[in-house]
Scaffold this motif. Structure first.
Motif, short mmCIF file in Angstrom:
data_model
loop_
_atom_site.label_atom_id
_atom_site.label_comp_id
_atom_site.label_asym_id
_atom_site.label_seq_id
_atom_site.Cartn_x
_atom_site.Cartn_y
_atom_site.Cartn_z
N GLU A 1 0.81 -1.22 0.00
CA GLU A 1 0.00 0.00 0.00
C GLU A 1 0.85 1.27 0.00
O GLU A 1 0.54 2.23 -0.71
N ILE A 2 1.93 1.26 0.80
CA ILE A 2 2.67 2.50 1.01
C ILE A 2 3.86 2.64 0.07
O ILE A 2 4.14 3.73 -0.43
N ARG A 3 4.57 1.55 -0.20
CA ARG A 3 5.71 1.64 -1.10
C ARG A 3 5.34 1.33 -2.54
O ARG A 3 5.61 2.13 -3.45
N SER B 1 10.55 11.28 3.74
CA SER B 1 10.77 12.72 3.86
C SER B 1 9.70 13.34 4.76
O SER B 1 8.59 12.82 4.88
N LYS B 2 10.04 14.47 5.35
CA LYS B 2 9.14 15.10 6.31
C LYS B 2 7.77 15.41 5.72
O LYS B 2 6.74 15.21 6.39
N LYS B 3 7.72 15.83 4.46
CA LYS B 3 6.44 16.24 3.88
C LYS B 3 5.49 15.05 3.68
O LYS B 3 4.28 15.23 3.57
N ARG B 4 6.05 13.83 3.66
CA ARG B 4 5.21 12.66 3.42
C ARG B 4 4.75 11.99 4.72
O ARG B 4 3.94 11.06 4.68
N LEU C 1 1.61 8.10 7.93
CA LEU C 1 0.97 7.74 9.20
C LEU C 1 -0.52 7.47 9.02
O LEU C 1 -1.07 6.54 9.62
N ARG C 2 -1.17 8.27 8.17
CA ARG C 2 -2.60 8.05 7.92
C ARG C 2 -2.82 6.68 7.30
O ARG C 2 -3.72 5.93 7.71
N GLU D 1 -4.92 3.57 8.93
CA GLU D 1 -6.08 3.05 8.21
C GLU D 1 -5.95 1.56 7.96
O GLU D 1 -6.93 0.81 8.10
N GLU D 2 -4.75 1.11 7.62
CA GLU D 2 -4.57 -0.32 7.36
C GLU D 2 -4.72 -1.13 8.64
O GLU D 2 -5.33 -2.21 8.64
N LEU D 3 -4.16 -0.64 9.74
CA LEU D 3 -4.31 -1.35 11.00
C LEU D 3 -5.77 -1.39 11.44
O LEU D 3 -6.25 -2.43 11.93
#
Length: 448
Positions: free
Chosen positions: A308-310, A339-342, A347-348, A352-354
């Protein structure tokens, strides 16, 4: 670790001097166990197809046993024991091992310390002699303590310079607070600078007793030969009627984190974060279902978080989950670096996945795939003598019994979707905490 232990009640050990045959098959090899006088336990696993052997001397003491005033003593002592004994200098110890092409090292964990050597099977007598000498008869001089103090402080600095390492210690502190499990194995700069020779040597004299020790060997070894070598090396220390130390049970872990966030503010290119909650103790029978859950959620390239994330969004290079088990306590955590902006989006997506898994569980296909991944990992992880030696030590010290590999595989196979759903609902429904290393201020964490 899922590969050892069966539950909260270990079987009664055999009487002193009686050898038990614990396992004999094509997966687990020939595993034998003997308790020597004085409470010293010896376990071996015979692997006829190799030419080497790995020997370990385990001591049931770690950073969990320390007070804040002597934090880091167990790890400091691990360093100091290699500095010499009345019969060998540090150089002589190192030269003897290098001369046979062997490797000797040690590591300290929250609940145990291990000294080990990997050698040709023909050099096993040397390994037993050297390790037994430094573990039982170290000099721990004041001069050696001062020189090694600098080394340990450099190790702490190296940890602090590596954000992906520092965030794990920060997460433990955030979750467990100022408790032994929340403190770093390394100690702090202040505690290491304050340790005296009497502190460290006293820890050694008090804690390194025969009932707290376990000797394990794996490879081209013979159980009786190992017993003979150990008996000769430990000598009079095996006298007496001592019994093995009881299994560490530990206090129950916290229901909620000590605090909601932890921060190490640093100008880094990436933000390193760990989001997690209290987990299961290592004797909890649900740990097999939790392992299947962990593998499916964040344990590999096919896991939900990785995909989902990568894979789908390309937001991170590294993301994954982990289970940590201690006596009576544990943790579940998800690590990511980006990176900080991501960070807000990452985290969202994690949350959501958990939440989705907590509500709906896993599909039958995901459970089956995770079971296959874990079973393959268990068997492939036993291809070398070091991993088998380590499995024996953790079985005895952490679980109080040895569980054959075939039984571990059977218990993983027995996990079903309902068991995973129940563990997911419990673990992912607990209050979470967030540890962050990156260019932030404390006020920034509230928004995360």
């Amino acid at each position: 670790m899922i590969g050892t232990g069966a539950g909260a009640h270990a079987p009664a050990p055999a009487p002193v001097g009686v050898t038990q045959l614990l396992d004999l098959d094509e997966v687990g090899g020939r595993v034998e166990r003997t308790t020597l006088p004085g409470g010293l336990r010896v376990l071996t696993e015979t692997m006829p197809g190799v030419l080497s052997a790995t020997l370990g001397i385990w001591v049931g003491v770690g950073s969990r046993d320390e007070t804040p005033a002597v934090a880091g003593s167990s790890h400091f002592l691990e360093h100091l024991l290699f500095k010499g004994t009345p019969s060998r200098t540090a150089l002589e110890i190192a030269t003897a091992m290098d001369a046979v092409g062997g490797e000797m090292n040690a590591f300290t964990a929250k609940e145990h310390t291990c000294y080990y050597a990997n050698v040709l099977a023909s050099d096993l007598p040397l390994a037993v002699t050297l390790l037994a000498d430094l573990v039982t008869d170290a000099t721990n001089t004041a001069a050696d303590l001062e020189s090694e103090r600098t080394v340990v402080l450099e190790e702490i600095a190296m940890r602090d310079d590596e954000p992906s390492d520092a965030v794990h210690d920060l997460f433990a502190e955030t979750l467990f607070g100022d408790s032994p499990l929340g403190r770093s194995v390394l100690g702090t700069v202040e505690s290491i600078e304050g340790l005296t020779r009497d502190d460290v040597d006293g820890w050694y004299r008090q804690r390194y007793a025969m009932p707290s020790m376990v000797i394990t060997a794996a490879g081209r070894v013979d159980h009786q030969q190992v017993l003979d070598l150990v008996t000769a090396a430990f000598g009079d220390r095996l006298a007496g009627e001592g019994q093995p130390a009881p299994l560490r049970l530990g206090e129950a872990g916290p229901d909620r984190p000590a605090r909601s966030t932890g921060l190490i503010a640093r100008r880094t290119e990436q933000t390193h974060l760990l989001l997690g909650a209290a987990g299961l103790g290592r004797l909890d029978d649900r740990r097999y279902a939790a392992a299947v859950l962990d593998a499916a959620v964040g344990g590999g390239m096919s896991s939900r978080l990785f995909q989902e994330i990568r894979e789908k969004r390309g937001l991170v290079y590294s993301v994954g989950s982990a289970l940590t088990h201690y006596a009576g306590a544990g943790a579940f955590s998800v690590y990511a670096g980006c990176s900080k902006k991501r960070v807000p989006e990452v985290l969202r997506l994690i949350r959501e996945e958990l939440d989705r898994v907590a509500a709906d569980g896993l599909t039958p296909e995901e459970v089956a795939r995770a079971q296959g991944q874990l079973k393959g990992g268990v068997v492939l992880g036993l291809e070398d003598t070091g991993s088998r030696m380590s499995r024996l030590g953790k079985s005895e010290l952490s679980h109080g019994e040895y569980l054959p590999v075939r039984e571990v595989l059977a218990r993983l196979d027995a996990v079903d979707e309902e068991q995973v759903r129940g563990v997911a609902a419990e673990l992912f429904g607990r209050p979470t905490c967030l540890a962050v290393v990156g260019p932030y201020r404390e006020s920034d964490l509230d928004r995360l």
